[in-house]
Each structure stands twice: as C-alpha cells, then as structure tokens.
Scaffold this motif. Structure first.
Motif: not given
Length: 299
Positions: A57-58, A14, A11, A60-63
């Motif tokens: 946060d967005l 990322a 986490d 971090a979710r973008s792989q």
C-alpha cells in the motif's frame, strides 16, 4: 461510470510488483535479495508477513517511485507461516501482482555451509544442524509447493546464483512465461527445482558409439544420431504439443516460470540434444527460454 473505471485502472497501475523471497536457511536468500536490489528493486529483509500488504500500500502511494518491491521472508514458526498465508490471500484479493521465489539446497550442501561459518541452524535448538534443516523443510513444505520459481543452489556459487536471478529478472517488460530447459543425468540425481521431468533413456545411447562418445549433444553428429532414432522426432513433436497445453494453463493461472528437466543416463548426449531442440520449439512459440546443461562435462 467511465470516470470510475479510469480511476480503477490508475489505481491498479500504481500497485507495485511484488516478489517474496523465501526458502531454506543457508540456501542463498540474502544473495538473491542483493541481486534484486542491484537491479533496482526496493528490498526489505525479514519483514513480518503481516506487514507485507501495508508495504505494498505504501508503495502504491509513492507515485511510481517504488514500482518493484522484494521482501525476504524468514519463516521461523507456525504462527509466522499462518500470517504469511493470510497476507498472500489479502494480496490476491487486491489483485497484487506477486511472485514467490523459493531457494532450495540439499541437506549436505546446507550442513557444509553452516559448518563453514560455524553457526547453528536457527531451528536446531539443542539438537544437530540436520535436525534444524529437517524441521525447516517440514515447516516450508506448503510454501515450496506454492512457489512460482524454485531455485536449487546446492551446486551453485554466489556468481552462478546471481546469474540465475539476472536471467529471470533483468531486462524490461516481464514476459508472459519464462522457461528453463535443463538437461541432466539420472546418475547424478533428479533436479529438485524441476516442474516437469522428461526421460530420454528410451533412445539408444551415443556413448556406445566410439566415434560419438567424446562429444556432447551440442555436436551436430551426436544430435543427428539421436534424432535419427525411431520415436525421437515423434517424441519431440508430441511433447512440444503437451508443453503448449501446459503453458496455456500456466498463463491462465498466473504462473510465470517453468523448469523442464530433460534427463538421460549421464546428461551428456541424448538429454542435451533433446533440450536444445525443445528449447528452440518453445522459443518459436513465444516463450522466453533459457537452456542449462547441468551435468554436461561432469564425467
């Protein structure tokens, strides 16, 4: 237990790297942002500060597709600033790697820029441009004090500002600490973006040696003259030791940039010679160092 640790590490890895660009209106925020965009950063202009943690946060979710985010913050009111301060606190709590870059310029430079484009300052209201500049300086004073990197653009053109940004952000892995060693002349004023200021005027001035006067501190004979003076080498040794102590503290506090300004009367001889030696010492200690001679050739 080990599975949780691995997940936490993943986490953390990322979380995107974040740069917040702020500073005085007219000081070059848009140019700095465009430079980062050209270097591959995902740039968002005038994002409300409250949404910065959401943007991270967005990312971090973008792989890994959004690994570096730059946000231009245009602080126009006290409530806006309070929101930014809260967002910075939230980011710190989440261990987000963030840096604040502050673009600065003199009042005269800012007035000339606003007059050249025939635009009012966003905070001047019914007053003058200088009134808007004064209000903005007061509003941004705390943010400027907390900035990781302050860039004075008073005497920079667009290309020179881009070169400064490239020097700080181009390349691969981010070093632990970057240092700019800047020589300057006191008669032209103190650099406003200096973190530390060193005064070399205690050394005899090569300007008064006729055969040395035409040359600069880059010349071997001038440098030799400077460092053959009593106290010059000892000063270099002891100030290098002091910078090692300061650099260690900066690293612990997560500060990645430092500007050391070395001054003499005209910024041509003593400060140039001392800056070159000091920069070499810092580089030998593993600090990535850039040398700038602000006033050399100005006379």
């Amino acid at each position: 237990m080990s599975t949780g640790t691995t997940a936490d590490a993943a986490d953390t890895a990322a979380i995107p790297e974040l740069v917040i660009i702020s500073g005085m209106s007219g000081a070059g925020r848009s140019t700095a942002a465009k430079c980062l965009e050209d270097l591959g950063w995902f740039v968002v202009d005038n994002l409300p500060p409250a949404l910065i943690p959401t943007m991270v946060d967005l990312g971090a979710r973008s792989q890994g597709n959004v690994a570096r985010i730059a946000v231009v913050v245009d602080v126009r009111g006290r409530g806006f600033f309070d929101s930014l301060r809260q967002s910075l606190a939230d980011l710190a709590a989440k261990n987000v790697r963030r840096r604040v870059i502050f673009l600065e310029a003199s009042d005269d430079a800012l007035v000339r820029r606003f007059e050249s484009v025939r635009r009012p300052h966003p905070l001047q209201g019914s007053g003058r441009i200088v009134d808007g500049i004064a209000a903005e300086r007061d509003l941004l004073r705390e943010l400027r004090g907390d900035a990781d990197l302050v860039i004075d653009t008073s005497s920079l053109n667009v290309h020179e500002l881009r070169a400064k940004m490239d020097a700080q952000f181009a390349g691969g892995e981010e070093p632990e600490l970057r240092a700019t060693v800047m020589s300057f002349g006191y008669k032209y004023g103190l650099p406003v973006d200096a973190d530390l200021v060193v005064d070399c005027r205690f050394l005899p001035n090569p300007h008064w040696v006729p055969e040395l006067r035409p040359f600069t501190g880059l010349n071997e004979e001038v440098s030799g003259y400077v460092f053959n003076q009593p106290g010059a080498k000892e000063f270099l040794d002891r100030y290098t030791e002091l910078l090692q102590l300061i650099a260690a503290g900066y690293r612990r506090e997560g500060k990645r940039y430092v500007t050391v300004a070395v001054g003499c009367t005209g910024g041509k001889h003593r400060s140039v010679a001392m800056s070159e030696k000091l920069a070499a010492r810092l580089a030998a200690e593993g600090v990535e160092t850039v040398v700038v001679h602000r006033d050399m050739g100005r006379e």
